[in-house]
Structure formats: structure tokens, C-alpha cells
Design a protein around this motif. Structure first.
Motif, PDB file in Angstrom:
ATOM      1  N   VAL A 176     -40.448 -32.728 -12.069  1.00  0.00           N
ATOM      2  CA  VAL A 176     -40.689 -31.305 -12.297  1.00  0.00           C
ATOM      3  C   VAL A 176     -39.348 -30.566 -12.327  1.00  0.00           C
ATOM      4  CG1 VAL A 176     -42.987 -31.297 -11.235  1.00  0.00           C
ATOM      5  CG2 VAL A 176     -40.979 -30.778  -9.850  1.00  0.00           C
ATOM      6  N   LEU A 177     -39.376 -29.356 -12.864  1.00  0.00           N
ATOM      7  CA  LEU A 177     -38.232 -28.463 -12.900  1.00  0.00           C
ATOM      8  C   LEU A 177     -38.584 -27.185 -12.156  1.00  0.00           C
ATOM      9  CD1 LEU A 177     -37.368 -28.758 -16.714  1.00  0.00           C
ATOM     10  CD2 LEU A 177     -36.347 -30.065 -14.836  1.00  0.00           C
ATOM     11  N   ALA A 178     -37.576 -26.529 -11.598  1.00  0.00           N
ATOM     12  CA  ALA A 178     -37.791 -25.257 -10.908  1.00  0.00           C
ATOM     13  C   ALA A 178     -37.361 -24.114 -11.826  1.00  0.00           C
ATOM     14  CB  ALA A 178     -36.998 -25.204  -9.614  1.00  0.00           C
ATOM     15  N   LEU A 179     -38.259 -23.143 -11.985  1.00  0.00           N
ATOM     16  CA  LEU A 179     -37.933 -21.891 -12.679  1.00  0.00           C
ATOM     17  C   LEU A 179     -37.899 -20.806 -11.607  1.00  0.00           C
ATOM     18  CD1 LEU A 179     -37.586 -19.990 -15.101  1.00  0.00           C
ATOM     19  CD2 LEU A 179     -40.071 -20.017 -15.379  1.00  0.00           C
ATOM     20  N   THR A 180     -36.726 -20.248 -11.353  1.00  0.00           N
ATOM     21  CA  THR A 180     -36.521 -19.385 -10.190  1.00  0.00           C
ATOM     22  C   THR A 180     -35.872 -18.069 -10.601  1.00  0.00           C
ATOM     23  OG1 THR A 180     -36.216 -21.335  -8.782  1.00  0.00           O
ATOM     24  CG2 THR A 180     -35.409 -19.233  -7.924  1.00  0.00           C
ATOM     25  N   PRO A 181     -36.461 -16.919 -10.199  1.00  0.00           N
ATOM     26  CA  PRO A 181     -35.804 -15.645 -10.470  1.00  0.00           C
ATOM     27  C   PRO A 181     -34.658 -15.405  -9.499  1.00  0.00           C
ATOM     28  CG  PRO A 181     -37.785 -15.271  -9.196  1.00  0.00           C
ATOM     29  CD  PRO A 181     -37.726 -16.761  -9.471  1.00  0.00           C
ATOM     30  N   ILE A 182     -33.706 -14.609  -9.924  1.00  0.00           N
ATOM     31  CA  ILE A 182     -32.597 -14.198  -9.064  1.00  0.00           C
ATOM     32  C   ILE A 182     -32.749 -12.704  -8.801  1.00  0.00           C
ATOM     33  CG2 ILE A 182     -30.085 -14.075  -8.823  1.00  0.00           C
ATOM     34  CD1 ILE A 182     -29.935 -16.355 -10.920  1.00  0.00           C
ATOM     35  N   SER A 183     -33.092 -12.355  -7.569  1.00  0.00           N
ATOM     36  CA  SER A 183     -33.278 -10.956  -7.158  1.00  0.00           C
ATOM     37  C   SER A 183     -34.220 -10.227  -8.107  1.00  0.00           C
ATOM     38  CB  SER A 183     -31.929 -10.225  -7.092  1.00  0.00           C
ATOM     39  OG  SER A 183     -31.077 -10.835  -6.157  1.00  0.00           O
ATOM     40  N   ALA A 184     -35.458 -10.721  -8.193  1.00  0.00           N
ATOM     41  CA  ALA A 184     -36.459 -10.076  -9.058  1.00  0.00           C
ATOM     42  C   ALA A 184     -36.769  -8.667  -8.556  1.00  0.00           C
ATOM     43  CB  ALA A 184     -37.727 -10.913  -9.093  1.00  0.00           C
ATOM     44  N   PHE A 185     -36.771  -7.705  -9.473  1.00  0.00           N
ATOM     45  CA  PHE A 185     -37.106  -6.323  -9.137  1.00  0.00           C
ATOM     46  C   PHE A 185     -38.536  -5.972  -9.562  1.00  0.00           C
ATOM     47  CE2 PHE A 185     -37.139  -1.783 -10.464  1.00  0.00           C
ATOM     48  CZ  PHE A 185     -37.037  -1.227  -9.202  1.00  0.00           C
ATOM     49  N   ARG A 186     -38.930  -6.444 -10.762  1.00  0.00           N
ATOM     50  CA  ARG A 186     -40.301  -6.237 -11.206  1.00  0.00           C
ATOM     51  C   ARG A 186     -40.672  -7.366 -12.150  1.00  0.00           C
ATOM     52  NH1 ARG A 186     -40.063  -1.017 -13.007  1.00  0.00           N
ATOM     53  NH2 ARG A 186     -39.902  -1.571 -15.191  1.00  0.00           N
ATOM     54  N   PRO A 187     -41.763  -8.105 -11.912  1.00  0.00           N
ATOM     55  CA  PRO A 187     -42.648  -8.009 -10.738  1.00  0.00           C
ATOM     56  C   PRO A 187     -41.958  -8.527  -9.473  1.00  0.00           C
ATOM     57  CG  PRO A 187     -43.308  -9.845 -12.135  1.00  0.00           C
ATOM     58  CD  PRO A 187     -42.228  -9.125 -12.864  1.00  0.00           C
ATOM     59  N   ARG A 188     -41.942  -7.696  -8.458  1.00  0.00           N
ATOM     60  CA  ARG A 188     -41.163  -7.970  -7.249  1.00  0.00           C
ATOM     61  C   ARG A 188     -41.658  -9.194  -6.501  1.00  0.00           C
ATOM     62  NH1 ARG A 188     -37.860  -4.147  -4.864  1.00  0.00           N
ATOM     63  NH2 ARG A 188     -39.004  -2.479  -5.897  1.00  0.00           N
ATOM     64  N   ARG A 189     -42.929  -9.472  -6.565  1.00  0.00           N
ATOM     65  CA  ARG A 189     -43.494 -10.580  -5.775  1.00  0.00           C
ATOM     66  C   ARG A 189     -43.436 -11.922  -6.508  1.00  0.00           C
ATOM     67  NH1 ARG A 189     -47.092  -6.358  -4.274  1.00  0.00           N
ATOM     68  NH2 ARG A 189     -47.012  -5.912  -2.040  1.00  0.00           N
ATOM     69  N   TRP A 190     -42.959 -11.925  -7.744  1.00  0.00           N
ATOM     70  CA  TRP A 190     -42.899 -13.202  -8.451  1.00  0.00           C
ATOM     71  C   TRP A 190     -41.775 -14.056  -7.888  1.00  0.00           C
ATOM     72  CZ3 TRP A 190     -39.708 -15.523 -12.483  1.00  0.00           C
ATOM     73  CH2 TRP A 190     -40.305 -16.687 -13.028  1.00  0.00           C
ATOM     74  N   GLY A 192     -41.243 -17.378  -8.892  1.00  0.00           N
ATOM     75  CA  GLY A 192     -40.883 -18.484  -9.757  1.00  0.00           C
ATOM     76  C   GLY A 192     -42.025 -19.458  -9.951  1.00  0.00           C
ATOM     77  N   ALA A 193     -41.708 -20.618 -10.532  1.00  0.00           N
ATOM     78  CA  ALA A 193     -42.739 -21.602 -10.862  1.00  0.00           C
ATOM     79  C   ALA A 193     -42.147 -22.996 -10.868  1.00  0.00           C
ATOM     80  CB  ALA A 193     -43.340 -21.283 -12.232  1.00  0.00           C
ATOM     81  N   LEU A 194     -43.004 -23.965 -10.617  1.00  0.00           N
ATOM     82  CA  LEU A 194     -42.662 -25.369 -10.810  1.00  0.00           C
ATOM     83  C   LEU A 194     -43.255 -25.813 -12.134  1.00  0.00           C
ATOM     84  CD1 LEU A 194     -43.277 -26.878  -7.252  1.00  0.00           C
ATOM     85  CD2 LEU A 194     -41.077 -26.605  -8.412  1.00  0.00           C
ATOM     86  N   LEU A 195     -42.437 -26.438 -12.969  1.00  0.00           N
ATOM     87  CA  LEU A 195     -42.842 -26.804 -14.312  1.00  0.00           C
ATOM     88  C   LEU A 195     -42.760 -28.313 -14.500  1.00  0.00           C
ATOM     89  CD1 LEU A 195     -40.672 -24.167 -16.226  1.00  0.00           C
ATOM     90  CD2 LEU A 195     -43.042 -23.899 -15.453  1.00  0.00           C
ATOM     91  N   PRO A 196     -43.634 -28.879 -15.333  1.00  0.00           N
ATOM     92  CA  PRO A 196     -43.471 -30.304 -15.660  1.00  0.00           C
ATOM     93  C   PRO A 196     -42.130 -30.530 -16.342  1.00  0.00           C
ATOM     94  CG  PRO A 196     -45.068 -29.244 -17.115  1.00  0.00           C
ATOM     95  CD  PRO A 196     -44.775 -28.262 -16.030  1.00  0.00           C
ATOM     96  N   HIS A 197     -41.570 -31.707 -16.137  1.00  0.00           N
ATOM     97  CA  HIS A 197     -40.222 -31.961 -16.654  1.00  0.00           C
ATOM     98  C   HIS A 197     -40.174 -31.941 -18.176  1.00  0.00           C
ATOM     99  CE1 HIS A 197     -40.444 -36.194 -18.160  1.00  0.00           C
ATOM    100  NE2 HIS A 197     -41.532 -36.190 -17.426  1.00  0.00           N
ATOM    101  N   THR A 198     -41.343 -32.001 -18.822  1.00  0.00           N
ATOM    102  CA  THR A 198     -41.402 -31.950 -20.280  1.00  0.00           C
ATOM    103  C   THR A 198     -41.429 -30.522 -20.815  1.00  0.00           C
ATOM    104  OG1 THR A 198     -43.819 -32.093 -20.117  1.00  0.00           O
ATOM    105  CG2 THR A 198     -42.612 -34.162 -20.428  1.00  0.00           C
ATOM    106  N   ALA A 199     -41.482 -29.539 -19.938  1.00  0.00           N
ATOM    107  CA  ALA A 199     -41.622 -28.147 -20.372  1.00  0.00           C
ATOM    108  C   ALA A 199     -40.401 -27.675 -21.149  1.00  0.00           C
ATOM    109  CB  ALA A 199     -41.858 -27.245 -19.166  1.00  0.00           C
ATOM    110  N   LYS A 200     -40.650 -26.862 -22.149  1.00  0.00           N
ATOM    111  CA  LYS A 200     -39.589 -26.210 -22.908  1.00  0.00           C
ATOM    112  C   LYS A 200     -39.612 -24.731 -22.533  1.00  0.00           C
ATOM    113  CE  LYS A 200     -40.133 -29.489 -26.705  1.00  0.00           C
ATOM    114  NZ  LYS A 200     -39.166 -30.391 -26.105  1.00  0.00           N
ATOM    115  N   VAL A 201     -38.521 -24.273 -21.918  1.00  0.00           N
ATOM    116  CA  VAL A 201     -38.433 -22.911 -21.402  1.00  0.00           C
ATOM    117  C   VAL A 201     -37.595 -22.075 -22.373  1.00  0.00           C
ATOM    118  CG1 VAL A 201     -37.791 -21.478 -19.429  1.00  0.00           C
ATOM    119  CG2 VAL A 201     -38.505 -23.852 -19.061  1.00  0.00           C
TER     120      VAL A 201
END
Length: 260
Positions: free
Chosen positions: A177-191, A193-202
Motif C-alpha cells: 500500500v501507499l500513504a496519501l497524507t495531507p500536510i497541515s490540512a485547513f479544509r477539510p480540516r478533519r481529513w 489522508g488515505a491508504l491506497l493500493p500500491h497499484t493506485a495512480k494518484v
């Protein structure tokens, strides 16, 4: 992809610019001799984590196994430094196979930049204005607007680096899996991030790019004023790092989840 040989007798040494790394290289070469890098079965990298990444990048795509010893500041990817029994340690070492991310970034001048990242691809705001991003996964928009300082996609090997500092998850090396992580998210503040399958295209689209300029960084290569960034794992390139028996990268990543 580099094919390992059964018993290692030919090693090459490379070292960062730090005096302690250069001194260590001189002593080790005198003690063990040295093969040319193109003939070496293993490359011994002397430095910190940054130098390990630099060494891996330098030898893509035909990268022999890299055995690092810590002569730098941060040594998560390195083995403990010792000049004794080096060949025995290398031959008993456990292997960690990692796959890099491939970044394709298009900038405001219309140029396209390709780069590989072993740890992460990160998008970062360039000014006081927050970044405004649209995030799609496999051609489907998952987040129409993210106001933030930035966002990153991390490999399992890189999940304990910048990703962890940004409060992203630590990923076991074999989790695929891959990690998709926000850096100091302001809006949506509660998001968070997500764990994605390693085949995902971001795919990241930078919204209001003129007002809110963003740079894209693949490990240590930066592209400024980007309009869009595509990130995907490149399974055609496999990189091997060697770790002392009982101190594998998998064990280090697991232990990091229980550290204070």
C-alpha cells in the motif's frame, strides 16, 4: 534488475562529504580492498539516510545491493558502524526490496518533468498562500478541494520519514500500500489522508496556481510552479538494501510503531 551473487567478496565503498564518513572509507578500503563499482557485488555506503537515498538514485536502474553504515546524522536506513567482520555481516544480511514512485509533473511553462522517489513525492506551497489541490485516484476525483500546506504520497520504506512527521501512517514494508497524507490540512480540516493500493495512480491538480503556487519534490529533486502532478509506483525498478541479521528494515518499521 540487478541479480545478486551467492557469496559476496567484491565490494565498493562510497561515502558522503562528512569528514567522519571520508575517514571511515579510507580505513575500510585499506583493510578490505575495493572493487570498481561496476564490478562490485555490493556497495557499502557510509553516511546518513540522505546519502543512502543519493546512492540508490545514482545506481538506478541496475543497482546492486546497498549496505549502509551510519556515518551521518540520521541512520534509520543504515546499519551500525563497525569495521570488524564486514564481509561476514554483508553475507549474513537480510534483504529489503523496495520499489520507487515515479513522478510526472507539468509546470506553468508547459514543461514535463519525470523523476523517481524512493521515500515520497510531496507537494508544497511556495508562498504565504495555502495550496489548493484537487486529488484524483485512478481517474476518479476523490477530493475536489483540499486547502493545505501540501500533500504527499509515501512508499512503505518512506512512511517513517516525512510522512510520519506529517502524522501519516507507518506502513509495513510488505503491505503493498501507499500513504496519501495531507500536510497541515485547513479544509477539510478533519481529513487525515488515505491508504491506497500500491497499484493506485494518484493525480494532483493545482487549483488557482497563479495565486497559490506549488512545488513538487521527488525525494530531493524539486520542480517549482507545477500545474499537475501524477504519481504511481514503478514496479519495473527494484532496489535492494541490506540490513544486519535481526535488524531488518521490516523490524525497524514495526518497532517504530511502538516507539515513544
Amino acid at each position: 534488475m540487478f541479480k545478486p551473487e551467492p557469496f559476496v567478496t567484491r565490494v565498493a565503498f562510497t561515502a558522503s562529504d562528512r569528514p567522519e564518513a571520508q575517514d571511515a572509507r579510507a580505513r575500510l578500503v585499506k583493510r578490505y580492498g575495493e572493487a570498481p563499482e561496476r564490478e562490485a557485488q555490493v556497495i557499502i555506503a557510509l553516511g546518513g539516510d540522505g546519502f543512502m537515498l543519493e546512492t540508490l538514485h545514482k545506481h538506478i536502474p541496475d543497482c546492486p545491493p546497498i549496505y549502509g553504515m551510519n556515518r551521518g546524522s540520521v541512520g534509520f536506513l543504515m546499519n551500525e558502524y563497525s569495521e570488524d567482520d564486514l564481509l561476514e555481516r554483508v553475507n549474513a544480511a537480510e534483504r529489503a526490496l523496495i520499489y520507487p514512485l515515479r513522478m510526472r509533473a507539468r509546470d506553468m511553462a508547459g514543461q514535463t518533468h519525470d523523476a523517481l522517489a524512493i521515500n515520497e513525492v510531496s507537494l508544497l506551497r511556495q508562498t504565504r498562500q495555502t495550496a489548493k489541490l484537487r486529488i484524483s485516484i485512478d481517474d476518479k476525483v476523490r477530493l475536489a478541494e483540499l486547502f493545505c500546506d501540501g500533500a504527499l504520497v509515501a512508499t512503505p520504506a518512506g512512511s517513517t520519514a516525512y510522512n510520519l512527521s506529517a502524522h501519516g501512517p507507518i506502513i509495513p514494508l510488505d503491505a503493498r500500500v501507499l500513504a496519501l497524507t495531507p500536510i497541515s490540512a485547513f479544509r477539510p480540516r478533519r481529513w487525515r489522508g488515505a491508504l491506497l493500493p500500491h497499484t493506485a495512480k494518484v493525480a494532483f491538480e493545482i487549483l488557482e496556481a497563479d495565486k497559490r503556487p506549488v512545488s513538487a519534490v521527488a525525494d530531493n529533486l524539486e520542480v517549482r510552479d507545477v500545474l499537475s502532478v501524477d504519481v504511481a509506483e514503478d514496479r519495473s525498478i527494484g532496489l535492494t538494501m541490506l540490513f544486519d541479521a535481526g535488524r531488518s528494515l521490516e523490524e525497524r518499521v514495526l518497532a517504530e510503531q511502538f516507539s515513544a
